[in-house]
Scaffold this motif. Structure first.
Motif, PDB file in Angstrom:
ATOM      1  N   LEU A 127      -5.972 104.237  62.486  1.00  0.00           N
ATOM      2  CA  LEU A 127      -5.635 102.934  61.929  1.00  0.00           C
ATOM      3  C   LEU A 127      -5.470 101.976  63.102  1.00  0.00           C
ATOM      4  CD1 LEU A 127      -4.477 100.853  59.826  1.00  0.00           C
ATOM      5  CD2 LEU A 127      -2.225 101.853  60.323  1.00  0.00           C
ATOM      6  N   THR A 128      -6.177 100.855  63.073  1.00  0.00           N
ATOM      7  CA  THR A 128      -6.007  99.831  64.107  1.00  0.00           C
ATOM      8  C   THR A 128      -5.641  98.510  63.439  1.00  0.00           C
ATOM      9  OG1 THR A 128      -8.350  99.162  64.080  1.00  0.00           O
ATOM     10  CG2 THR A 128      -7.719 100.920  65.616  1.00  0.00           C
ATOM     11  N   MET A 129      -4.824  97.726  64.111  1.00  0.00           N
ATOM     12  CA  MET A 129      -4.431  96.413  63.592  1.00  0.00           C
ATOM     13  C   MET A 129      -3.621  95.670  64.643  1.00  0.00           C
ATOM     14  SD  MET A 129      -1.484  97.566  60.867  1.00  0.00           S
ATOM     15  CE  MET A 129      -0.120  98.642  61.361  1.00  0.00           C
ATOM     16  N   TYR A 130      -3.480  94.371  64.433  1.00  0.00           N
ATOM     17  CA  TYR A 130      -2.569  93.557  65.223  1.00  0.00           C
ATOM     18  C   TYR A 130      -1.310  93.337  64.396  1.00  0.00           C
ATOM     19  CZ  TYR A 130      -6.144  92.467  68.698  1.00  0.00           C
ATOM     20  OH  TYR A 130      -7.077  92.565  69.692  1.00  0.00           O
ATOM     21  N   VAL A 131      -0.162  93.498  65.033  1.00  0.00           N
ATOM     22  CA  VAL A 131       1.119  93.321  64.357  1.00  0.00           C
ATOM     23  C   VAL A 131       1.866  92.158  65.001  1.00  0.00           C
ATOM     24  CG1 VAL A 131       3.318  94.387  63.748  1.00  0.00           C
ATOM     25  CG2 VAL A 131       1.238  95.782  63.841  1.00  0.00           C
ATOM     26  N   GLY A 132       2.372  91.271  64.180  1.00  0.00           N
ATOM     27  CA  GLY A 132       3.128  90.141  64.719  1.00  0.00           C
ATOM     28  C   GLY A 132       3.705  89.297  63.608  1.00  0.00           C
ATOM     29  N   LEU A 133       4.385  88.232  63.989  1.00  0.00           N
ATOM     30  CA  LEU A 133       4.951  87.306  63.021  1.00  0.00           C
ATOM     31  C   LEU A 133       4.004  86.144  62.799  1.00  0.00           C
ATOM     32  CD1 LEU A 133       8.653  87.400  64.212  1.00  0.00           C
ATOM     33  CD2 LEU A 133       7.816  88.086  61.973  1.00  0.00           C
ATOM     34  N   ASN A 134       3.835  85.782  61.550  1.00  0.00           N
ATOM     35  CA  ASN A 134       2.943  84.694  61.194  1.00  0.00           C
ATOM     36  C   ASN A 134       3.419  83.380  61.813  1.00  0.00           C
ATOM     37  OD1 ASN A 134       0.545  84.269  59.365  1.00  0.00           O
ATOM     38  ND2 ASN A 134       1.880  82.643  58.587  1.00  0.00           N
ATOM     39  N   LYS A 135       2.483  82.451  61.943  1.00  0.00           N
ATOM     40  CA  LYS A 135       2.788  81.139  62.534  1.00  0.00           C
ATOM     41  C   LYS A 135       3.920  80.436  61.801  1.00  0.00           C
ATOM     42  CE  LYS A 135       0.511  76.813  63.899  1.00  0.00           C
ATOM     43  NZ  LYS A 135      -0.772  76.055  63.879  1.00  0.00           N
ATOM     44  N   THR A 136       4.082  80.729  60.520  1.00  0.00           N
ATOM     45  CA  THR A 136       5.132  80.091  59.728  1.00  0.00           C
ATOM     46  C   THR A 136       6.531  80.540  60.135  1.00  0.00           C
ATOM     47  OG1 THR A 136       4.765  81.833  58.077  1.00  0.00           O
ATOM     48  CG2 THR A 136       3.680  79.699  57.703  1.00  0.00           C
ATOM     49  N   SER A 137       6.617  81.623  60.903  1.00  0.00           N
ATOM     50  CA  SER A 137       7.916  82.110  61.366  1.00  0.00           C
ATOM     51  C   SER A 137       8.280  81.423  62.680  1.00  0.00           C
ATOM     52  CB  SER A 137       7.863  83.631  61.568  1.00  0.00           C
ATOM     53  OG  SER A 137       9.100  84.112  62.034  1.00  0.00           O
ATOM     54  N   THR A 138       9.312  80.605  62.651  1.00  0.00           N
ATOM     55  CA  THR A 138       9.684  79.831  63.850  1.00  0.00           C
ATOM     56  C   THR A 138      11.075  80.173  64.363  1.00  0.00           C
ATOM     57  OG1 THR A 138      10.491  78.037  62.424  1.00  0.00           O
ATOM     58  CG2 THR A 138       8.205  77.893  63.203  1.00  0.00           C
ATOM     59  N   THR A 139      11.890  80.840  63.538  1.00  0.00           N
ATOM     60  CA  THR A 139      13.244  81.215  63.960  1.00  0.00           C
ATOM     61  C   THR A 139      13.527  82.643  63.505  1.00  0.00           C
ATOM     62  OG1 THR A 139      14.215  80.387  61.893  1.00  0.00           O
ATOM     63  CG2 THR A 139      14.053  78.829  63.749  1.00  0.00           C
ATOM     64  N   GLY A 140      14.711  83.138  63.883  1.00  0.00           N
ATOM     65  CA  GLY A 140      15.103  84.465  63.440  1.00  0.00           C
ATOM     66  C   GLY A 140      15.277  85.425  64.594  1.00  0.00           C
ATOM     67  N   ASN A 141      15.808  86.609  64.266  1.00  0.00           N
ATOM     68  CA  ASN A 141      16.097  87.611  65.298  1.00  0.00           C
ATOM     69  C   ASN A 141      15.035  88.695  65.390  1.00  0.00           C
ATOM     70  OD1 ASN A 141      16.700  88.775  62.849  1.00  0.00           O
ATOM     71  ND2 ASN A 141      18.470  89.922  63.604  1.00  0.00           N
ATOM     72  N   GLY A 142      13.877  88.464  64.779  1.00  0.00           N
ATOM     73  CA  GLY A 142      12.760  89.384  64.932  1.00  0.00           C
ATOM     74  C   GLY A 142      12.713  90.501  63.914  1.00  0.00           C
ATOM     75  N   VAL A 143      11.651  91.273  64.011  1.00  0.00           N
ATOM     76  CA  VAL A 143      11.366  92.352  63.050  1.00  0.00           C
ATOM     77  C   VAL A 143      10.945  93.606  63.812  1.00  0.00           C
ATOM     78  CG1 VAL A 143       9.935  93.075  61.107  1.00  0.00           C
ATOM     79  CG2 VAL A 143      10.604  90.672  61.327  1.00  0.00           C
ATOM     80  N   LYS A 144      11.394  94.750  63.335  1.00  0.00           N
ATOM     81  CA  LYS A 144      10.913  96.025  63.855  1.00  0.00           C
ATOM     82  C   LYS A 144       9.886  96.595  62.878  1.00  0.00           C
ATOM     83  CE  LYS A 144      14.943  97.424  66.575  1.00  0.00           C
ATOM     84  NZ  LYS A 144      15.960  98.486  66.813  1.00  0.00           N
ATOM     85  N   VAL A 174      10.790  94.987  69.108  1.00  0.00           N
ATOM     86  CA  VAL A 174      11.168  93.903  68.215  1.00  0.00           C
ATOM     87  C   VAL A 174      10.117  92.797  68.328  1.00  0.00           C
ATOM     88  CG1 VAL A 174      12.904  92.186  67.592  1.00  0.00           C
ATOM     89  CG2 VAL A 174      13.616  94.436  68.448  1.00  0.00           C
ATOM     90  N   TYR A 175       9.477  92.477  67.217  1.00  0.00           N
ATOM     91  CA  TYR A 175       8.475  91.409  67.184  1.00  0.00           C
ATOM     92  C   TYR A 175       9.189  90.091  66.905  1.00  0.00           C
ATOM     93  CZ  TYR A 175       5.131  95.234  66.938  1.00  0.00           C
ATOM     94  OH  TYR A 175       4.412  96.378  67.216  1.00  0.00           O
ATOM     95  N   MET A 176       9.052  89.158  67.843  1.00  0.00           N
ATOM     96  CA  MET A 176       9.777  87.894  67.767  1.00  0.00           C
ATOM     97  C   MET A 176       8.851  86.741  67.363  1.00  0.00           C
ATOM     98  SD  MET A 176      12.913  88.646  68.445  1.00  0.00           S
ATOM     99  CE  MET A 176      13.578  86.996  68.686  1.00  0.00           C
ATOM    100  N   PRO A 177       9.431  85.681  66.760  1.00  0.00           N
ATOM    101  CA  PRO A 177       8.622  84.499  66.438  1.00  0.00           C
ATOM    102  C   PRO A 177       7.999  83.902  67.695  1.00  0.00           C
ATOM    103  CG  PRO A 177      10.747  84.396  65.334  1.00  0.00           C
ATOM    104  CD  PRO A 177      10.823  85.542  66.297  1.00  0.00           C
ATOM    105  N   LYS A 178       6.794  83.371  67.557  1.00  0.00           N
ATOM    106  CA  LYS A 178       6.077  82.658  68.610  1.00  0.00           C
ATOM    107  C   LYS A 178       5.603  83.558  69.756  1.00  0.00           C
ATOM    108  CE  LYS A 178       8.686  78.424  67.674  1.00  0.00           C
ATOM    109  NZ  LYS A 178       9.519  77.339  68.234  1.00  0.00           N
TER     110      LYS A 178
END
Length: 235
Positions: A127-144, A174-178
């Protein structure tokens, strides 16, 4: 008599001109139809050629072409294929700039996306993919994000007894916004079930996690050339 003859000649000339105009119009119409058919044929031929020129034809399967299990859930709203919750294209940052993508999964944390892959994992080993936060995510403490496989039919149960954390998946990342999305490659050979879990890291504010271009690929799949850097695009 002379006037009548002149009128007759004039009438014949007008008739001849009308016939010529009609012939010219018909010739123009036939030319347009021929040209349109030729363009259509060329377009269809080029389309077919572009499909057959794919060096990876038959070597991959898009995860977005498979339905996720009904047990799948998003932490807020709904899971969405190939778009965000507003219907816009998914967009993540790569090489310091945002790009839009046609394929992907919107899975607002905390979320679980389950797939039954037992009919695919014998042929497609990764399985291959890119993982990240969408452009609409501008704040927050990130996602695991954790990717699991399982061979147990009680796949929807939680706990390590049912799921194996995939190698190549950093459980502390932890994937962070931006931030740039990260490319991951997971070995899924022989697995029956696949689980994409996104944890909200304590707060789900703006946790717009996305899985970009998720694909199941064979050992013979040819990895695409990496995207150009911003400096290379500028050149």
């Amino acid at each position: 008599m002379e006037k009548q003859t002149k009128r007759t000649i004039k009438s014949k000339i007008i008739n001849i001109l009308e016939i010529l105009v009609l012939l010219i119009c018909m010739q123009y119409i036939f030319a347009c139809v021929y040209s349109e058919n030729k363009v259509y044929a060329n377009t269809e031929e080029n389309s077919n050629n572009s499909e057959t020129n794919d060096p990876n034809e038959g070597e991959y399967l898009r995860l977005t072409d498979i339905d996720w299990r009904p047990e799948s859930r998003a932490g807020w709203g709904n899971l969405v294929k190939n778009a965000d919750t507003n219907g816009a294209k998914l967009s993540v940052k790569r090489e310091g700039a945002y790009y839009t993508f046609d394929y992907g999964i919107w899975a607002h944390a905390s979320s679980n996306v389950y797939y039954d892959i037992k009919e695919y994992s014998e042929k497609y080993h990764y399985l291959t993919m890119y993982v990240g936060l969408n452009k609409t995510s501008t704040t927050g403490n990130g996602v695991k994000v954790w990717v699991y496989t399982s061979n147990d039919d009680t796949f929807h149960s939680s706990g390590s007894d049912y799921w194996t954390l995939s190698e190549g998946c950093d459980e502390n990342r932890v994937y962070m916004p931006k931030e740039d999305a990260e490319f991951i490659k997971i070995d899924i050979r022989g697995a029956k079930y696949l689980r994409l879990q996104a944890y909200d890291n304590g707060s789900n504010a703006s946790d717009h996690i996305v899985y970009i271009d998720p694909m199941l690929i064979t050992d013979d799949y040819q990895e695409k050339e990496p995207a150009y850097t911003i400096e290379e695009y500028d050149k």
